[in-house]
Design an enzyme around this catalytic site. Structure first.
Site, PDB file in Angstrom:
ATOM      1  N   HIS A 278       8.846   3.573   1.003  1.00 58.62           N
ATOM      2  CA  HIS A 278       8.136   4.033   2.197  1.00 58.62           C
ATOM      3  C   HIS A 278       8.728   5.301   2.795  1.00 58.62           C
ATOM      4  CE1 HIS A 278       5.127   3.009   5.401  1.00 58.62           C
ATOM      5  NE2 HIS A 278       4.533   2.563   4.322  1.00 58.62           N
TER       6      HIS A 278
ATOM      7  N   GLU B  98       8.162   2.977  -5.373  1.00 61.98           N
ATOM      8  CA  GLU B  98       7.092   3.750  -4.717  1.00 61.98           C
ATOM      9  C   GLU B  98       7.631   4.563  -3.544  1.00 61.98           C
ATOM     10  OE1 GLU B  98       3.992   1.090  -3.517  1.00 61.98           O
ATOM     11  OE2 GLU B  98       3.431   2.344  -1.822  1.00 61.98           O
TER      12      GLU B  98
ATOM     13  N   TRP C 265       8.687   6.450   9.168  1.00 60.98           N
ATOM     14  CA  TRP C 265       8.349   5.018   9.113  1.00 60.98           C
ATOM     15  C   TRP C 265       7.888   4.681   7.713  1.00 60.98           C
ATOM     16  CZ3 TRP C 265       3.654   2.435   8.169  1.00 60.98           C
ATOM     17  CH2 TRP C 265       3.807   1.013   8.207  1.00 60.98           C
TER      18      TRP C 265
ATOM     19  N   TYR D 259      10.830  -2.176   6.914  1.00 55.31           N
ATOM     20  CA  TYR D 259       9.465  -1.950   6.422  1.00 55.31           C
ATOM     21  C   TYR D 259       9.014  -3.065   5.459  1.00 55.31           C
ATOM     22  CZ  TYR D 259       5.564  -0.659   3.679  1.00 55.31           C
ATOM     23  OH  TYR D 259       4.353  -0.731   3.054  1.00 55.31           O
TER      24      TYR D 259
ATOM     25  N   ARG E 298       4.880  -6.925  -5.517  1.00 55.70           N
ATOM     26  CA  ARG E 298       5.749  -6.014  -4.777  1.00 55.70           C
ATOM     27  C   ARG E 298       6.663  -6.863  -3.901  1.00 55.70           C
ATOM     28  NH1 ARG E 298       4.384  -1.847   0.213  1.00 55.70           N
ATOM     29  NH2 ARG E 298       4.895  -3.672   1.442  1.00 55.70           N
TER      30      ARG E 298
ATOM     31  N   GLU F 273      -0.053   7.518  -1.757  1.00 58.04           N
ATOM     32  CA  GLU F 273      -0.975   6.850  -0.836  1.00 58.04           C
ATOM     33  C   GLU F 273      -1.315   7.721   0.368  1.00 58.04           C
ATOM     34  OE1 GLU F 273       1.309   3.273  -0.005  1.00 58.04           O
ATOM     35  OE2 GLU F 273       1.775   3.993   2.000  1.00 58.04           O
TER      36      GLU F 273
ATOM     37  N   ASP G  90      -5.471  -1.889   5.458  1.00 59.28           N
ATOM     38  CA  ASP G  90      -6.146  -0.904   6.315  1.00 59.28           C
ATOM     39  C   ASP G  90      -7.232  -0.157   5.539  1.00 59.28           C
ATOM     40  OD1 ASP G  90      -3.364  -0.124   5.385  1.00 59.28           O
ATOM     41  OD2 ASP G  90      -4.149   1.865   5.788  1.00 59.28           O
TER      42      ASP G  90
ATOM     43  N   ASN H  11      -5.757   4.495   9.453  1.00 58.32           N
ATOM     44  CA  ASN H  11      -4.996   3.555  10.275  1.00 58.32           C
ATOM     45  C   ASN H  11      -4.252   4.245  11.426  1.00 58.32           C
ATOM     46  OD1 ASN H  11      -4.114   1.038  10.984  1.00 58.32           O
ATOM     47  ND2 ASN H  11      -2.736   0.745   9.228  1.00 58.32           N
TER      48      ASN H  11
ATOM     49  N   HIS I 187       1.665  -8.475  -2.245  1.00 57.93           N
ATOM     50  CA  HIS I 187       2.851  -8.179  -1.435  1.00 57.93           C
ATOM     51  C   HIS I 187       3.620  -9.451  -1.106  1.00 57.93           C
ATOM     52  CE1 HIS I 187       1.604  -4.153   0.587  1.00 57.93           C
ATOM     53  NE2 HIS I 187       1.280  -4.178  -0.679  1.00 57.93           N
TER      54      HIS I 187
ATOM     55  N   HIS J 217      -3.660   2.836  -3.940  1.00 56.29           N
ATOM     56  CA  HIS J 217      -3.327   2.194  -2.673  1.00 56.29           C
ATOM     57  C   HIS J 217      -4.400   1.155  -2.346  1.00 56.29           C
ATOM     58  CE1 HIS J 217      -2.630   3.099   1.921  1.00 56.29           C
ATOM     59  NE2 HIS J 217      -1.882   2.092   1.527  1.00 56.29           N
TER      60      HIS J 217
ATOM     61  N   ASP K 159       8.648  -0.680  -2.570  1.00 55.91           N
ATOM     62  CA  ASP K 159       8.177   0.487  -1.816  1.00 55.91           C
ATOM     63  C   ASP K 159       9.310   1.017  -0.939  1.00 55.91           C
ATOM     64  OD1 ASP K 159       6.751   2.344  -0.384  1.00 55.91           O
ATOM     65  OD2 ASP K 159       5.115   0.996   0.172  1.00 55.91           O
TER      66      ASP K 159
ATOM     67  N   GLU L 296      -3.287  -1.972  -6.197  1.00 55.16           N
ATOM     68  CA  GLU L 296      -2.694  -2.768  -5.121  1.00 55.16           C
ATOM     69  C   GLU L 296      -3.780  -3.633  -4.487  1.00 55.16           C
ATOM     70  OE1 GLU L 296      -1.248  -0.393  -1.853  1.00 55.16           O
ATOM     71  OE2 GLU L 296      -0.050  -2.039  -1.045  1.00 55.16           O
TER      72      GLU L 296
ATOM     73  N   ARG M 189      -0.922   7.285  -6.818  1.00 54.75           N
ATOM     74  CA  ARG M 189      -1.424   6.214  -5.966  1.00 54.75           C
ATOM     75  C   ARG M 189      -2.548   6.638  -5.017  1.00 54.75           C
ATOM     76  NH1 ARG M 189       0.962   3.206  -2.678  1.00 54.75           N
ATOM     77  NH2 ARG M 189      -0.254   1.481  -3.483  1.00 54.75           N
TER      78      ARG M 189
HETATM   79  O1  LIG Z   1       0.536  -0.593   0.765  1.00 52.58           O
HETATM   80  C1  LIG Z   1       1.470   0.182   0.787  1.00 52.58           C
HETATM   81  O2  LIG Z   1       2.121   0.528  -0.196  1.00 52.58           O
HETATM   82  C2  LIG Z   1       1.860   0.760   2.070  1.00 52.58           C
HETATM   83  O3  LIG Z   1       2.815   1.501   2.089  1.00 52.58           O
HETATM   84  C3  LIG Z   1       1.044   0.387   3.222  1.00 52.58           C
HETATM   85  C4  LIG Z   1       1.067   1.405   4.330  1.00 52.58           C
HETATM   86  O4  LIG Z   1       2.194   1.189   5.103  1.00 52.58           O
HETATM   87  C5  LIG Z   1      -0.165   1.270   5.167  1.00 52.58           C
HETATM   88  O5  LIG Z   1      -1.289   1.535   4.359  1.00 52.58           O
HETATM   89  C6  LIG Z   1      -0.153   2.190   6.350  1.00 52.58           C
HETATM   90  O6  LIG Z   1      -1.357   2.085   7.059  1.00 52.58           O
HETATM   91 MG   LIG Z   2       3.288   2.199   0.117  1.00 47.42          MG
END
Ligand SMILES: O=C(O)C(=O)C[C@H](O)[C@H](O)CO
Ligand SMILES: [Mg+2]
Length: 402
Positions: free
Chosen positions: A212, A236, A402, A159, A147, A262, A316, A37, A122, A312, A210, A339, A283
């Site tokens: 992130h 996560e 991010w 996020y 999630r 991931e 994407d 991605n 999600h 994961h 998550d 997921e 993951r």
């Molecule tokens: O699915 C998740 O747990 C993610 O964190 C998604 C990511 O942000 C995503 O795959 C980035 O491309």
């Molecule tokens: Mg994630």
């Protein structure tokens, strides 16, 4: 038997996907996902300029040898671009082997360990109320695991909060958009979401969250501790994991289960996390970590330490990855959860597949191979469109994760 041709197909039915198609001299072909991605074209070049010329003439039945050839043979090991390319080749070769054997991939791996594969979806919203409603709609759709992410007052584009309800996709701009982050605000807010979720729906469903990569180890430990009353399935990416030792601090302070992986590419990214039992779920997925051949190695190591899988499965990752992952999940003994972010109808049309969702679980079909194909004519109607993932900055402008 020989690999006669291979080519890369880039398509954008709403978002970009990179697919490798390998053709043999016996008329059988296989496909693999190579989507990275926001950096898609780097993998296209890696495959077209450096991998495909080596593959022509090779025996596609030698999956392990080809994996080792591409991994060791490049000299420059690991990394997301290299490992995505290797994964695409590996997945396509498992697809070919399954088609040759007349068997689905899960049977090649050793057969079924389970009937259905528990997945999580999600749910997100701009505020707590919206997220609570979104979780309710996932429960209504039959999900057993969800999630939950919410907007946080004072944080720009927190996020996980998408524009759409079912098809969240953060890569959306020709250049990265700038989002915000503030740990204090998140720590004040996130526990309230889970308090409300448990008060509304009780404890029968699995809830996940998550982080992130946003928190420091100390902050992550604090969050994990605050979330303990709500009995999460996992927290996560609570802190960046380049330094695997960082998870020791989190682990010492909370019994909230931890998941990570991931963005990992190889077993080397997670071996200390696994061997020191610093995580509960790994993951890594097929496309990210070198295909089925390497993911199996990671899962086997994890099994020794009672770490379970939780691949994961964001949008994407193309339906090709989803199909291959579901075969893997059907076999892997130490399965935890998968997921599952839904692809748009346009994407599903470009990638016909035989997996399906029912009552919170996914099921693979018995089509030989991994059961996912690509409609090249349709794919050609959706040309590549540059899209980046966002970046994140603190209030004072400092770059963050991010
Ligand atoms: O699915 C998740 O747990 C993610 O964190 C998604 C990511 O942000 C995503 O795959 C980035 O491309
Ligand atoms: Mg994630």
């Amino acid at each position: 038997m020989k690999i006669q041709a291979a080519r890369v197909i880039v398509t954008c039915p709403g978002r970009n996907f990179v697919t490798l198609k390998i053709e043999t001299d016996q008329g059988v072909y296989g496909i693999g996902d190579a989507t990275l991605n926001g950096r898609e074209l780097a993998v296209v070049s890696y495959l077209e300029d450096h991998v495909i010329p080596c593959l022509i003439g090779m025996d596609p039945r030698r999956i392990e040898d080809i994996w080792q050839y591409l991994y060791r043979g490049a000299y420059w090991r690991r990394g997301p671009v290299t490992m995505r390319a290797i994964s695409a080749v590996d997945t396509a070769l498992w697809d070919i082997k399954g088609k040759m054997a007349g068997m689905p991939v899960y049977d090649l791996l050793g057969g079924r360990s389970r009937d259905g594969i528990m997945v999580y979806g999600h749910a997100n919203g701009g505020d707590i109320e919206e997220t609570v409603d979104a979780v309710g709609s996932y429960i209504d759709m039959g999900y057993k695991a969800i999630r939950a992410q919410t907007g946080v007052p004072g944080i720009k584009d927190a996020y996980g909060v998408g524009r759409g309800k079912l098809f969240y996709e953060p890569a959306d701009a020709a250049l990265p958009s700038v989002t915000g982050w503030d740990t204090r605000k998140a720590l004040n807010h996130v526990p309230k979401l889970f308090e409300k979720l448990r008060a509304t729906y009780g404890f029968d469903h699995h809830l996940l969250h998550d982080g992130h990569h946003r928190y420091t180890p100390q902050e992550a430990a604090n969050l994990g501790k605050m979330l303990e009353p709500y009995q999460l399935f996992w927290l996560e990416d609570c802190t960046p994991a380049e330094n695997q030792e960082a998870f020791k601090l989190v682990r010492q302070h909370t019994v909230t289960p931890l998941a990570v992986g991931e963005i990992f590419n190889t077993i080397w990214d997670c071996k200390d996390l696994i061997q020191n039992q610093l995580i509960d779920f790994i993951r890594c997925t097929v496309v990210g970590a070198g295909g089925i051949t390497h993911l199996r190695r990671i899962a086997d190591l994890a099994a020794l330490y009672q770490v379970r899988t939780g691949s994961h499965g964001a949008t994407d990752l193309s339906p090709v990855t989803m199909g291959a992952a579901l075969h893997f999940d059907t076999w892997v003994p130490n399965f935890g959860i998968q997921e599952y972010m839904r692809h748009t109808p346009e994407t599903d049309e470009v990638f016909p597949h035989d997996y399906r969702f029912e009552a919170g679980e996914m099921f693979v079909g018995d089509t030989p191979g991994h059961g996912v194909d690509i409609d090249e004519t349709l794919a050609a109607k959706y040309p590549y469109k540059p899209a980046y993932l966002p970046v994140a900055r603190l209030e004072d402008g400092t770059m963050w994760n991010w």
